[in-house]
Design a protein around this motif. Structure first.
Motif, PDB file in Angstrom:
ATOM      1  N   LEU A  96       0.815  -1.283  -0.152  1.00 50.99           N
ATOM      2  CA  LEU A  96       0.011   0.181  -0.062  1.00 50.99           C
ATOM      3  C   LEU A  96       1.107   1.636   0.171  1.00 50.99           C
ATOM      4  O   LEU A  96       0.209   2.211  -1.245  1.00 50.99           O
ATOM      5  N   VAL A  97       1.945   1.461   0.813  1.00 49.97           N
ATOM      6  CA  VAL A  97       2.300   3.079   1.123  1.00 49.97           C
ATOM      7  C   VAL A  97       3.266   2.628  -0.057  1.00 49.97           C
ATOM      8  O   VAL A  97       3.524   3.880  -0.796  1.00 49.97           O
ATOM      9  N   TYR A 100       0.684   3.289  -3.577  1.00 50.29           N
ATOM     10  CA  TYR A 100      -0.290   3.971  -3.378  1.00 50.29           C
ATOM     11  C   TYR A 100      -0.605   5.656  -3.069  1.00 50.29           C
ATOM     12  O   TYR A 100      -1.516   6.240  -2.944  1.00 50.29           O
ATOM     13  N   LEU A 101       0.556   5.705  -1.925  1.00 45.62           N
ATOM     14  CA  LEU A 101       0.279   6.273  -1.255  1.00 45.62           C
ATOM     15  C   LEU A 101       1.345   8.034  -1.609  1.00 45.62           C
ATOM     16  O   LEU A 101       2.795   6.808  -1.631  1.00 45.62           O
ATOM     17  N   GLU A 103       3.484  11.432  -1.140  1.00 43.13           N
ATOM     18  CA  GLU A 103       3.482  12.269  -0.439  1.00 43.13           C
ATOM     19  C   GLU A 103       1.951  12.890   0.368  1.00 43.13           C
ATOM     20  O   GLU A 103       1.706  13.171  -0.228  1.00 43.13           O
ATOM     21  N   PRO A 104       2.843  12.842   1.828  1.00 45.97           N
ATOM     22  CA  PRO A 104       1.459  13.268   2.920  1.00 45.97           C
ATOM     23  C   PRO A 104       1.593  14.164   2.421  1.00 45.97           C
ATOM     24  O   PRO A 104       2.678  15.375   2.704  1.00 45.97           O
ATOM     25  N   ALA A 108      -3.872  15.364   2.604  1.00 45.75           N
ATOM     26  CA  ALA A 108      -3.751  14.019   2.577  1.00 45.75           C
ATOM     27  C   ALA A 108      -2.563  13.313   3.359  1.00 45.75           C
ATOM     28  O   ALA A 108      -1.475  13.335   2.866  1.00 45.75           O
ATOM     29  N   TRP A 110      -0.569  11.489   5.934  1.00 44.13           N
ATOM     30  CA  TRP A 110      -0.384   9.897   6.258  1.00 44.13           C
ATOM     31  C   TRP A 110       0.446   9.826   8.151  1.00 44.13           C
ATOM     32  O   TRP A 110       0.899  10.768   8.213  1.00 44.13           O
ATOM     33  N   TRP A 114       0.412   4.349  11.939  1.00 43.17           N
ATOM     34  CA  TRP A 114      -0.644   4.004  11.848  1.00 43.17           C
ATOM     35  C   TRP A 114      -1.757   2.473  12.357  1.00 43.17           C
ATOM     36  O   TRP A 114      -2.648   3.215  12.895  1.00 43.17           O
ATOM     37  N   MET A 157      -9.111   5.648   1.808  1.00 43.31           N
ATOM     38  CA  MET A 157      -8.559   6.699   1.767  1.00 43.31           C
ATOM     39  C   MET A 157      -8.950   7.520   1.975  1.00 43.31           C
ATOM     40  O   MET A 157      -8.944   8.252   2.720  1.00 43.31           O
ATOM     41  N   ARG A 161      -6.959   9.969   5.343  1.00 45.80           N
ATOM     42  CA  ARG A 161      -6.049  10.561   4.431  1.00 45.80           C
ATOM     43  C   ARG A 161      -6.251  11.641   4.702  1.00 45.80           C
ATOM     44  O   ARG A 161      -6.050  12.717   4.338  1.00 45.80           O
TER      45      ARG A 161
END
Length: 194
Positions: A96-97, A100-101, A103-104, A108, A110, A114, A157, A161
């Protein structure tokens, strides 16, 4: 050719065959699900027979174990919870990281910690269970990953997020757990205890 009489003379589009294969896979998945549900119902009704020394696993001639649905993580006690959380952390950090993620940001968020947020654990576990089911072509056909993105990843998400989500306080010093903006998501196993 008498055998071809009454049959229309046209070519079948290739996409139709793919649709047919998707439908076959969906029917197979639903049949397996119905069988699992009816077997579970039969097991509940047959509990009275368990006292005669027959174990549920001894019923099958082939000795095949019956697959059970994984329990929801928040319903587990230790050590099962810890084992499930370790597996979830592996998936979140490994799939996932990085995949799909982005930069915070303020819009959004993260949290690299978590797994200390019960809401995040619950939602990400549900997302992971759906991913396991919907990325297996044997159970979901070729459309499973698309369904996973649309019905599971995107809504999850959107809930985790936003600036008002469970990670809202993770960049503020007054948060109950010391959080930091992630550069690289730390491993839960290598985390130093404070």
């Amino acid at each position: 050719m008498a055998d071809d009489e009454g049959m229309p003379d046209f070519e079948v589009p290739v996409g139709l065959f793919q649709d047919l294969e998707d439908l076959k896979a969906e029917v197979a998945r639903l049949n397996a699900q119905v069988k699992g549900l009816t077997d579970a119902t039969d097991d509940d009704q047959g509990e009275a027979f368990a006292d005669d020394g027959t174990a549920a696993g001894d019923e099958a001639d082939g000795g095949e174990e019956e697959w059970q649905f994984p329990p929801f993580i928040l319903l587990l006690d230790s050590p099962q919870y810890d084992d499930e959380l370790r597996a979830l952390i592996e998936w979140v950090e490994g799939v996932l990281v990085p995949g799909y993620l982005a930069e915070p940001s303020a819009d959004a968020r993260w949290c690299p910690m978590w797994f200390e947020h019960p809401v995040a654990v619950a939602r990400l576990h549900a997302l992971w269970l759906a991913w396991q089911e919907l990325t297996d072509p044997a159970t979901c056909g070729y459309t499973g990953p698309s369904v996973w993105h649309r019905d599971h990843l995107d809504p999850c998400m959107r809930e985790l997020r936003p600036s008002t989500g469970p990670f809202a306080g993770c960049t503020k010093s007054e948060h109950q757990v010391e959080h930091r903006m992630p550069g690289i998501v730390p491993s839960a196993w290598n985390r130093a205890d404070s």
